[in-house]
Design a protein around this motif. Structure first.
Motif, PDB file in Angstrom:
ATOM      1  N   ASN A   4       9.921  51.670 -70.085  1.00  0.00           N
ATOM      2  CA  ASN A   4       8.732  51.810 -70.987  1.00  0.00           C
ATOM      3  C   ASN A   4       7.319  52.169 -70.067  1.00  0.00           C
ATOM      4  OD1 ASN A   4      10.055  50.403 -72.927  1.00  0.00           O
ATOM      5  ND2 ASN A   4       9.164  48.454 -72.423  1.00  0.00           N
ATOM      6  N   ALA A   5       7.246  51.896 -68.989  1.00  0.00           N
ATOM      7  CA  ALA A   5       6.071  52.400 -68.132  1.00  0.00           C
ATOM      8  C   ALA A   5       6.348  53.911 -67.967  1.00  0.00           C
ATOM      9  CB  ALA A   5       5.751  51.803 -66.698  1.00  0.00           C
ATOM     10  N   LEU A  18       1.013  61.943 -63.576  1.00  0.00           N
ATOM     11  CA  LEU A  18       0.881  61.146 -62.526  1.00  0.00           C
ATOM     12  C   LEU A  18      -0.350  62.081 -61.558  1.00  0.00           C
ATOM     13  CD1 LEU A  18       4.244  59.631 -61.245  1.00  0.00           C
ATOM     14  CD2 LEU A  18       2.225  58.323 -62.134  1.00  0.00           C
ATOM     15  N   LEU A  19       0.072  63.179 -61.379  1.00  0.00           N
ATOM     16  CA  LEU A  19      -1.155  64.183 -60.786  1.00  0.00           C
ATOM     17  C   LEU A  19      -2.484  64.023 -61.456  1.00  0.00           C
ATOM     18  CD1 LEU A  19       1.041  66.919 -59.398  1.00  0.00           C
ATOM     19  CD2 LEU A  19       0.310  64.652 -58.076  1.00  0.00           C
ATOM     20  N   ALA A  20      -2.402  64.165 -62.718  1.00  0.00           N
ATOM     21  CA  ALA A  20      -3.721  64.151 -63.617  1.00  0.00           C
ATOM     22  C   ALA A  20      -4.399  62.771 -63.416  1.00  0.00           C
ATOM     23  CB  ALA A  20      -3.301  64.517 -64.802  1.00  0.00           C
ATOM     24  N   LEU A  21      -3.660  61.755 -63.513  1.00  0.00           N
ATOM     25  CA  LEU A  21      -4.311  60.522 -63.331  1.00  0.00           C
ATOM     26  C   LEU A  21      -4.816  60.309 -61.748  1.00  0.00           C
ATOM     27  CD1 LEU A  21      -4.663  57.779 -64.075  1.00  0.00           C
ATOM     28  CD2 LEU A  21      -2.452  56.926 -63.466  1.00  0.00           C
ATOM     29  N   VAL A  68      -4.497  54.972 -71.181  1.00  0.00           N
ATOM     30  CA  VAL A  68      -4.704  54.905 -69.752  1.00  0.00           C
ATOM     31  C   VAL A  68      -5.983  55.655 -69.361  1.00  0.00           C
ATOM     32  CG1 VAL A  68      -3.568  55.783 -67.694  1.00  0.00           C
ATOM     33  CG2 VAL A  68      -2.004  54.933 -69.265  1.00  0.00           C
ATOM     34  N   LEU A  69      -6.361  56.639 -69.993  1.00  0.00           N
ATOM     35  CA  LEU A  69      -7.531  57.308 -69.918  1.00  0.00           C
ATOM     36  C   LEU A  69      -8.078  57.304 -71.479  1.00  0.00           C
ATOM     37  CD1 LEU A  69      -6.185  60.695 -68.110  1.00  0.00           C
ATOM     38  CD2 LEU A  69      -7.484  58.523 -66.939  1.00  0.00           C
ATOM     39  N   ALA A  85      -6.094  50.161 -67.822  1.00  0.00           N
ATOM     40  CA  ALA A  85      -4.980  50.326 -67.737  1.00  0.00           C
ATOM     41  C   ALA A  85      -4.709  51.348 -66.595  1.00  0.00           C
ATOM     42  CB  ALA A  85      -4.245  50.913 -68.879  1.00  0.00           C
ATOM     43  N   GLY A  86      -5.735  52.358 -66.825  1.00  0.00           N
ATOM     44  CA  GLY A  86      -5.503  53.594 -65.660  1.00  0.00           C
ATOM     45  C   GLY A  86      -5.809  53.221 -64.296  1.00  0.00           C
ATOM     46  N   ARG A  87      -6.998  52.246 -64.344  1.00  0.00           N
ATOM     47  CA  ARG A  87      -7.391  51.815 -62.850  1.00  0.00           C
ATOM     48  C   ARG A  87      -6.193  50.876 -62.185  1.00  0.00           C
ATOM     49  NH1 ARG A  87     -12.108  51.532 -65.758  1.00  0.00           N
ATOM     50  NH2 ARG A  87     -11.813  49.256 -65.976  1.00  0.00           N
ATOM     51  N   ALA A  88      -5.733  49.990 -62.967  1.00  0.00           N
ATOM     52  CA  ALA A  88      -4.616  49.275 -62.780  1.00  0.00           C
ATOM     53  C   ALA A  88      -3.540  50.199 -62.090  1.00  0.00           C
ATOM     54  CB  ALA A  88      -4.019  48.506 -63.670  1.00  0.00           C
TER      55      ALA A  88
END
Length: 144
Positions: free
Chosen positions: A10-11, A21-24, A60-61, A80-83
């Motif tokens: 799910n993640a 992942l690179l954008a995050l 997430v963002l 959620a994004g910071r986590a």
């Protein structure tokens, strides 16, 4: 046979793609505007736009408007994004150790100024987790 319900699967459905992942990573490092994220990731604009939209839709963002005319937005991490920061840190540590040749191009730094490395510990006893110290238990499964 249907797939097994799995939090990992799910993640990965939300963040399990390179450009997501690179954008995050870039947003967590402070590059929050679309053109900055494009420049720092090397992603094509259309792919990056789709990944950012998916991260926003997943919570997430979030997009925040920073200019009215014309309307312009930046991306900021939610809770959620910071986590996900320790996950990215762990993935980077793994890449530094097993994939990347030479010194790492970037490091995470703790607020104390030291280079940061994520080390899992048991939430119950506080002992560091070493390979072989844990095993997966399927909750609700019938035991043989």
């Amino acid at each position: 046979m249907a797939g097994r319900e799995c939090s990992i699967a799910n993640a990965l459905g939300v963040v399990g793609e390179r450009w997501s992942l690179l954008a995050l990573r870039e947003v967590l490092l402070g590059a929050r505007r679309f053109d900055q994220i494009v420049a720092h990731t090397g992603a094509s604009r259309d792919i990056l736009a789709a990944r950012l939209r998916k991260l926003v839709d997943a919570g997430v963002l979030e997009k925040q408007q920073y200019e009215d005319r014309p309307p312009r937005y930046e991306y900021v991490p939610t809770e959620a994004g910071r986590a996900l920061a320790p996950i990215l840190q762990s993935l980077m540590d793994w890449g530094d150790r097993f994939v990347t040749d030479g010194p790492p191009p970037t490091v995470w730094e703790h607020s104390c100024g030291a280079e940061l490395h994520v080390r899992p510990v048991c939430a119950h006893c506080g002992q560091p987790l070493e390979p072989g110290d844990s095993h997966l238990v399927r909750l609700g499964a019938v035991q043989p």
